[in-house]
Write a protein that holds these residues in place. Structure first.
Motif, PDB file in Angstrom:
ATOM      1  N   PHE A 298      49.742  62.261  36.033  1.00  0.00           N
ATOM      2  CA  PHE A 298      49.679  63.165  34.888  1.00  0.00           C
ATOM      3  C   PHE A 298      50.361  62.486  33.715  1.00  0.00           C
ATOM      4  O   PHE A 298      51.544  62.169  33.780  1.00  0.00           O
ATOM      5  CB  PHE A 298      50.408  64.485  35.188  1.00  0.00           C
ATOM      6  CG  PHE A 298      49.667  65.370  36.133  1.00  0.00           C
ATOM      7  CD1 PHE A 298      48.890  66.415  35.660  1.00  0.00           C
ATOM      8  CD2 PHE A 298      49.748  65.180  37.497  1.00  0.00           C
ATOM      9  CE1 PHE A 298      48.203  67.243  36.523  1.00  0.00           C
ATOM     10  CE2 PHE A 298      49.063  66.003  38.380  1.00  0.00           C
ATOM     11  CZ  PHE A 298      48.291  67.039  37.887  1.00  0.00           C
ATOM     12  N   ARG A 299      49.606  62.266  32.651  1.00  0.00           N
ATOM     13  CA  ARG A 299      50.184  61.744  31.408  1.00  0.00           C
ATOM     14  C   ARG A 299      50.335  62.920  30.455  1.00  0.00           C
ATOM     15  O   ARG A 299      49.355  63.608  30.143  1.00  0.00           O
ATOM     16  CB  ARG A 299      49.285  60.671  30.806  1.00  0.00           C
ATOM     17  CG  ARG A 299      49.304  59.428  31.634  1.00  0.00           C
ATOM     18  CD  ARG A 299      48.612  58.292  30.960  1.00  0.00           C
ATOM     19  NE  ARG A 299      48.708  57.105  31.798  1.00  0.00           N
ATOM     20  CZ  ARG A 299      47.774  56.182  31.891  1.00  0.00           C
ATOM     21  NH1 ARG A 299      46.679  56.299  31.172  1.00  0.00           N
ATOM     22  NH2 ARG A 299      47.934  55.155  32.673  1.00  0.00           N
TER      23      ARG A 299
ATOM     24  N   TYR B 192      53.859  61.260  35.126  1.00  0.00           N
ATOM     25  CA  TYR B 192      54.302  61.694  36.445  1.00  0.00           C
ATOM     26  C   TYR B 192      53.289  61.245  37.481  1.00  0.00           C
ATOM     27  O   TYR B 192      52.090  61.433  37.303  1.00  0.00           O
ATOM     28  CB  TYR B 192      54.427  63.218  36.503  1.00  0.00           C
ATOM     29  CG  TYR B 192      55.353  63.797  35.465  1.00  0.00           C
ATOM     30  CD1 TYR B 192      56.729  63.779  35.650  1.00  0.00           C
ATOM     31  CD2 TYR B 192      54.845  64.346  34.296  1.00  0.00           C
ATOM     32  CE1 TYR B 192      57.586  64.314  34.695  1.00  0.00           C
ATOM     33  CE2 TYR B 192      55.691  64.883  33.334  1.00  0.00           C
ATOM     34  CZ  TYR B 192      57.060  64.861  33.543  1.00  0.00           C
ATOM     35  OH  TYR B 192      57.897  65.388  32.596  1.00  0.00           O
ATOM     36  N   VAL B 193      53.785  60.668  38.577  1.00  0.00           N
ATOM     37  CA  VAL B 193      52.934  60.269  39.685  1.00  0.00           C
ATOM     38  C   VAL B 193      53.304  61.152  40.862  1.00  0.00           C
ATOM     39  O   VAL B 193      54.448  61.141  41.326  1.00  0.00           O
ATOM     40  CB  VAL B 193      53.127  58.779  40.045  1.00  0.00           C
ATOM     41  CG1 VAL B 193      52.229  58.396  41.218  1.00  0.00           C
ATOM     42  CG2 VAL B 193      52.849  57.900  38.838  1.00  0.00           C
ATOM     43  N   GLY B 194      52.336  61.933  41.329  1.00  0.00           N
ATOM     44  CA  GLY B 194      52.624  62.887  42.383  1.00  0.00           C
ATOM     45  C   GLY B 194      51.686  62.784  43.565  1.00  0.00           C
ATOM     46  O   GLY B 194      50.567  62.278  43.450  1.00  0.00           O
ATOM     47  N   LYS B 195      52.175  63.303  44.692  1.00  0.00           N
ATOM     48  CA  LYS B 195      51.357  63.270  45.905  1.00  0.00           C
ATOM     49  C   LYS B 195      50.677  64.592  46.196  1.00  0.00           C
ATOM     50  O   LYS B 195      49.675  64.628  46.898  1.00  0.00           O
ATOM     51  CB  LYS B 195      52.180  62.821  47.103  1.00  0.00           C
ATOM     52  CG  LYS B 195      53.460  63.585  47.329  1.00  0.00           C
ATOM     53  CD  LYS B 195      54.259  62.942  48.446  1.00  0.00           C
ATOM     54  CE  LYS B 195      55.630  63.574  48.557  1.00  0.00           C
ATOM     55  NZ  LYS B 195      56.420  62.934  49.585  1.00  0.00           N
TER      56      LYS B 195
ATOM     57  N   ILE C  60      44.722  61.384  36.189  1.00  0.00           N
ATOM     58  CA  ILE C  60      44.039  60.277  36.849  1.00  0.00           C
ATOM     59  C   ILE C  60      44.256  60.403  38.353  1.00  0.00           C
ATOM     60  O   ILE C  60      45.375  60.631  38.803  1.00  0.00           O
ATOM     61  CB  ILE C  60      44.583  58.914  36.360  1.00  0.00           C
ATOM     62  CG1 ILE C  60      44.393  58.781  34.853  1.00  0.00           C
ATOM     63  CG2 ILE C  60      43.914  57.762  37.114  1.00  0.00           C
ATOM     64  CD1 ILE C  60      45.110  57.604  34.246  1.00  0.00           C
ATOM     65  N   LEU C  61      43.195  60.225  39.109  1.00  0.00           N
ATOM     66  CA  LEU C  61      43.260  60.197  40.575  1.00  0.00           C
ATOM     67  C   LEU C  61      43.011  58.772  41.004  1.00  0.00           C
ATOM     68  O   LEU C  61      42.003  58.168  40.626  1.00  0.00           O
ATOM     69  CB  LEU C  61      42.178  61.134  41.147  1.00  0.00           C
ATOM     70  CG  LEU C  61      42.060  61.189  42.654  1.00  0.00           C
ATOM     71  CD1 LEU C  61      43.326  61.762  43.277  1.00  0.00           C
ATOM     72  CD2 LEU C  61      40.854  62.011  43.056  1.00  0.00           C
ATOM     73  N   LYS C  62      43.947  58.190  41.779  1.00  0.00           N
ATOM     74  CA  LYS C  62      43.773  56.805  42.209  1.00  0.00           C
ATOM     75  C   LYS C  62      44.444  56.569  43.546  1.00  0.00           C
ATOM     76  O   LYS C  62      45.273  57.375  43.984  1.00  0.00           O
ATOM     77  CB  LYS C  62      44.270  55.822  41.167  1.00  0.00           C
ATOM     78  CG  LYS C  62      45.779  55.752  41.037  1.00  0.00           C
ATOM     79  CD  LYS C  62      46.184  54.629  40.115  1.00  0.00           C
ATOM     80  CE  LYS C  62      47.671  54.371  40.231  1.00  0.00           C
ATOM     81  NZ  LYS C  62      47.983  53.110  40.840  1.00  0.00           N
ATOM     82  N   HIS C  63      44.117  55.437  44.168  1.00  0.00           N
ATOM     83  CA  HIS C  63      44.749  55.051  45.421  1.00  0.00           C
ATOM     84  C   HIS C  63      46.207  54.702  45.126  1.00  0.00           C
ATOM     85  O   HIS C  63      46.504  54.091  44.092  1.00  0.00           O
ATOM     86  CB  HIS C  63      44.020  53.847  46.041  1.00  0.00           C
ATOM     87  CG  HIS C  63      44.470  53.549  47.438  1.00  0.00           C
ATOM     88  ND1 HIS C  63      45.556  52.774  47.712  1.00  0.00           N
ATOM     89  CD2 HIS C  63      43.968  53.971  48.629  1.00  0.00           C
ATOM     90  CE1 HIS C  63      45.714  52.707  49.021  1.00  0.00           C
ATOM     91  NE2 HIS C  63      44.748  53.425  49.598  1.00  0.00           N
TER      92      HIS C  63
END
Length: 82
Positions: free
Chosen positions: A32-33, A39-42, A74-77
């Motif tokens: 999430f920008r 923020y990078v979340g699981k 953004i959804l990424k590995h």
């Protein structure tokens, strides 16, 4: 262009609301920008009409993010470079 609201997240990322992520989501992260931070979340732990609560990948803490602040999702590995 999308309007970020509860319906958007519930329809586009339903697997990320589970306490135990499924096979399709376990190696992915949501980025999430916002106006102020990234923020990078699981997973998404809670959602209301105005905000969501993201469980952060880094330390497992929970961050509240207002829909009005979100610029990009953004959804990424989890191991991929951005």
């Amino acid at each position: 262009e999308h309007t970020f609201n509860r319906r958007f997240f519930e329809s586009k990322f339903p697997g990320f609301f589970r306490v135990v992520l499924g096979e399709a989501e376990k190696d992915l992260v949501l980025i999430f920008r916002t106006v102020k931070n990234e923020y990078v979340g699981k997973r998404i732990s809670r959602i209301s009409m105005n905000e969501l609560h993201l469980v952060l990948l880094s330390d497992g803490s929970e961050e509240s993010i207002s829909f009005g602040e979100i610029q990009t999702v953004i959804l990424k590995h989890k191991d991929a470079k951005l």
